[in-house]
Design an enzyme around this catalytic site. Structure first.
Site, PDB file in Angstrom:
ATOM      1  N   ARG A 260     -38.082 -10.780  89.147  1.00  0.00           N
ATOM      2  CA  ARG A 260     -38.329 -12.179  88.927  1.00  0.00           C
ATOM      3  C   ARG A 260     -38.803 -13.439  90.041  1.00  0.00           C
ATOM      4  O   ARG A 260     -39.251 -13.184  91.293  1.00  0.00           O
ATOM      5  CB  ARG A 260     -36.828 -13.336  88.804  1.00  0.00           C
ATOM      6  CG  ARG A 260     -36.436 -12.579  87.840  1.00  0.00           C
ATOM      7  CD  ARG A 260     -34.809 -13.305  88.000  1.00  0.00           C
ATOM      8  NE  ARG A 260     -33.714 -12.638  86.533  1.00  0.00           N
ATOM      9  CZ  ARG A 260     -32.925 -12.846  86.488  1.00  0.00           C
ATOM     10  NH1 ARG A 260     -32.435 -13.731  87.213  1.00  0.00           N
ATOM     11  NH2 ARG A 260     -32.625 -12.662  85.241  1.00  0.00           N
ATOM     12  N   ARG A 275     -30.989 -12.191  96.163  1.00  0.00           N
ATOM     13  CA  ARG A 275     -32.179 -12.889  95.019  1.00  0.00           C
ATOM     14  C   ARG A 275     -32.971 -12.114  95.361  1.00  0.00           C
ATOM     15  O   ARG A 275     -33.822 -12.317  96.692  1.00  0.00           O
ATOM     16  CB  ARG A 275     -32.202 -14.312  95.754  1.00  0.00           C
ATOM     17  CG  ARG A 275     -32.823 -14.855  95.113  1.00  0.00           C
ATOM     18  CD  ARG A 275     -33.001 -16.301  95.692  1.00  0.00           C
ATOM     19  NE  ARG A 275     -31.898 -17.162  95.629  1.00  0.00           N
ATOM     20  CZ  ARG A 275     -31.017 -17.407  93.799  1.00  0.00           C
ATOM     21  NH1 ARG A 275     -31.570 -16.938  93.184  1.00  0.00           N
ATOM     22  NH2 ARG A 275     -29.773 -18.301  94.241  1.00  0.00           N
ATOM     23  N   GLU A 350     -22.375 -15.160  92.112  1.00  0.00           N
ATOM     24  CA  GLU A 350     -22.720 -14.811  90.669  1.00  0.00           C
ATOM     25  C   GLU A 350     -23.163 -13.564  90.363  1.00  0.00           C
ATOM     26  O   GLU A 350     -24.063 -12.835  91.284  1.00  0.00           O
ATOM     27  CB  GLU A 350     -23.614 -16.289  90.336  1.00  0.00           C
ATOM     28  CG  GLU A 350     -23.977 -15.490  88.907  1.00  0.00           C
ATOM     29  CD  GLU A 350     -24.900 -16.466  88.337  1.00  0.00           C
ATOM     30  OE1 GLU A 350     -24.732 -17.683  88.381  1.00  0.00           O
ATOM     31  OE2 GLU A 350     -25.415 -15.841  87.187  1.00  0.00           O
ATOM     32  N   SER A 353     -23.303 -13.184  84.713  1.00  0.00           N
ATOM     33  CA  SER A 353     -22.973 -14.680  83.645  1.00  0.00           C
ATOM     34  C   SER A 353     -23.405 -14.121  82.291  1.00  0.00           C
ATOM     35  O   SER A 353     -24.038 -13.189  81.164  1.00  0.00           O
ATOM     36  CB  SER A 353     -23.988 -15.422  83.906  1.00  0.00           C
ATOM     37  OG  SER A 353     -25.677 -15.752  83.332  1.00  0.00           O
ATOM     38  N   ARG A 392     -26.601  -7.224  93.028  1.00  0.00           N
ATOM     39  CA  ARG A 392     -25.893  -7.710  93.761  1.00  0.00           C
ATOM     40  C   ARG A 392     -24.365  -7.487  92.923  1.00  0.00           C
ATOM     41  O   ARG A 392     -22.977  -7.031  93.872  1.00  0.00           O
ATOM     42  CB  ARG A 392     -25.444  -9.177  92.562  1.00  0.00           C
ATOM     43  CG  ARG A 392     -26.743  -9.754  92.387  1.00  0.00           C
ATOM     44  CD  ARG A 392     -26.181 -10.890  92.287  1.00  0.00           C
ATOM     45  NE  ARG A 392     -27.796 -11.852  92.617  1.00  0.00           N
ATOM     46  CZ  ARG A 392     -28.136 -13.501  91.827  1.00  0.00           C
ATOM     47  NH1 ARG A 392     -27.095 -13.865  91.905  1.00  0.00           N
ATOM     48  NH2 ARG A 392     -29.198 -14.007  92.576  1.00  0.00           N
TER      49      ARG A 392
END
Length: 426
Positions: A260, A275, A350, A353, A392
């Site tokens: 990303r 991130r 987070e 998801s 994460r």
RNA sequence: GGAGCGGUGGCUGAGUGGUCGAAAGCGCCGGUUUGCUAAAUCGGUGAACCGGGAAACUGGUUCCGCAGGUUCGAAUCCUGUCCGCUCCGCCA
């Protein structure tokens, strides 16, 4: 992508839904253009029909004169047909552009609003740890245990890349092993996926590889892009296929790297592994019949909870609000893990998801189902959910399992793969 | 990367520029028959879009990897492109 007929018949609803989700699209324009397109299409079909008729007559023409006359007539009809067809094509492209911007419709229970309007709908089994010492964040722990090399990563690929070292590598692999094993035992077929995917597949899954805000790395001079999640190759895996209804639902767990750009993320609270431009993820993905997707969504949420309970990580479950759903999702649950090193005195972050995308992706990817007893085909529903994003997850594990002396407890379930019970200090 | 061959329905696989949505086989669905099963036999069996009909169904257009071109007419001829296979080279 939403169904065009549905848009036409529910223009008001669609417009309201888009507004609620923070997307502005001129739905009326879609309706108007579609009416024009239909006219052009009908005209083209009628001209084509006439031309076909003339063509058939040519064989049995009485004499050369009649033959030449028919040929001229046929040519003229085809020319008119081509003109109408070209108009149809132009309109179709224009409509499609607008149509693809429209987000999916929204589950009625989804709370309206942004990030702070999400509903908390549950907590994990592991309580938030009470620490009678000042907890370190994962970067400080990493330094103590020689787990990460961000400087080296930056030298190789720039800021946002990193090397994992020592126990971090083993933890990373352990998390993958655990997730794959757990899901394989629950009927998910493990697959490792291509880390690159064609632009058409990205678009089909609802990712836009172009534009300044894109999250996607693209390979120059090709139609290939680095995937941002295994959701992309898994969704594309069966594109264009007609699946036997009796074989649904199909469950997969895909192992992939995720890339990303994090364009526009500068300044957002993020340090260390939280991130980054590349990470590894085990992703659940399912193709279901329309009436199976709600249950599958709950199943995926439940599996995510099982996994993080097994990792002994405290978390809360969030029913994401409308403004935060992303384009393809009809409903989305997030697991937010407690991260003691985040912010001033710990914060939720987070870690997974799971989204029910209903037929939104399937329509663009053209994945359908068919049964012997049924006429025609239906678009399937697609769902995706993070099993483990190792970076994460690792933050949550290191920070929650640290002890006053700086050692780190390895979650029971991971010990066989990590090879020890505790990470001792250097 | 070089050379050659090939992409046709759920699958295998035919196909002379008009009679091809496409032979044949398999699979699948239904019928008949055999006590059941198997076998045999007969029939049916693709998708999308537009229209008619309450519906069964029915009229039209499109689809033979994809995109163009030639032609009154293309699965068939031409160009480009993608993908696959075989051989060679290189390589984990």
């Amino acid at each position: 992508m939403l169904d065009r007929k549905f848009i036409l018949q529910n223009a008001q609803l669609v417009a309201e839904n888009s507004a609620k989700r923070g997307v502005s699209v001129d739905v009326d324009a879609i309706c108007r253009l579609e009416a024009e397109r239909m006219d052009a299409l009908k005209q083209a079909e009628e001209l084509n029909r006439q031309a076909n008729e003339v063509s058939k007559q040519i064989k049995s023409a009485k004499d050369n004169d009649e033959r030449q006359e028919l040929i001229a007539k046929g040519r003229s009809l085809r020319e008119q047909k081509d003109a109408a067809g070209a108009a149809q094509d132009r309109l179709e492209a224009e409509i499609l552009e607008l149509q693809t911007i429209l987000p999916n419709m929204t589950h009625p229970d989804v709370p309206e609003g942004g990030e702070h309007d999400a509903n908390e709908i549950g907590r994990g089994k592991t309580p938030v740890p009470e620490m009678d010492f000042q907890p370190l964040d994962h970067l400080q722990l990493g330094e103590k245990h020689d787990l990460f090399d961000f400087e080296g990563g930056a030298r190789v690929a720039g800021s946002g890349f990193y090397f994992l070292r020592n126990a971090a590598v083993r933890l990373d692999l352990a998390l993958q092993q655990f997730a794959i094993s757990h899901l394989a035992g629950k009927g998910f077929t493990p697959v490792s996926t291509p880390d690159l995917a064609l632009t058409s597949v990205l678009q089909g899954t609802g990712f836009n590889p172009r534009g300044p805000e894109t999250q996607i790395y693209s390979i120059e001079n090709t139609e290939l892009n680095l995937v941002a999640t295994a959701e992309i190759p898994l969704g594309g895996m069966l594109s264009g296929q007609i699946l036997a209804s009796e074989e649904l639902p199909l469950r997969f767990c895909g192992l992939s790297h995720c890339f990303r750009t994090e364009a526009g993320a500068a300044g957002r609270a993020s340090k260390g592994l939280y991130r980054v431009h590349q990470f590894t993820k085990v992703e659940m993905f399912a193709f279901t019949l329309p009436d199976q997707s709600t249950a599958m969504h709950e199943e995926m949420r439940e599996l995510e909870c099982e996994i993080f309970d097994a990792l002994e990580v405290p978390y809360r479950v969030i029913d994401t609000a409308t403004g935060d759903l992303g384009g393809p999702a009809y409903r989305k649950y997030d697991l937010e893990a407690w991260m003691p090193g985040r912010g001033e005195s710990g914060d939720w972050g987070e870690v997974t998801s799971t989204s029910n995308c209903t037929d939104y992706q399937a329509r663009r990817l053209n994945v359908r189902s068919k049964s012997n007893t049924q006429k025609g085909t239906d678009f399937v529903h697609t769902l995706n959910g993070t099993a483990i994003a190792t970076g994460r997850a690792m933050i949550a594990i290191l920070e929650n399992h640290q002890r006053a002396d700086g050692t780190i407890n390895v979650p029971q379930i991971l010990r066989p793969w990590v090879g020890c019970d505790v990470l001792e200090c250097e």
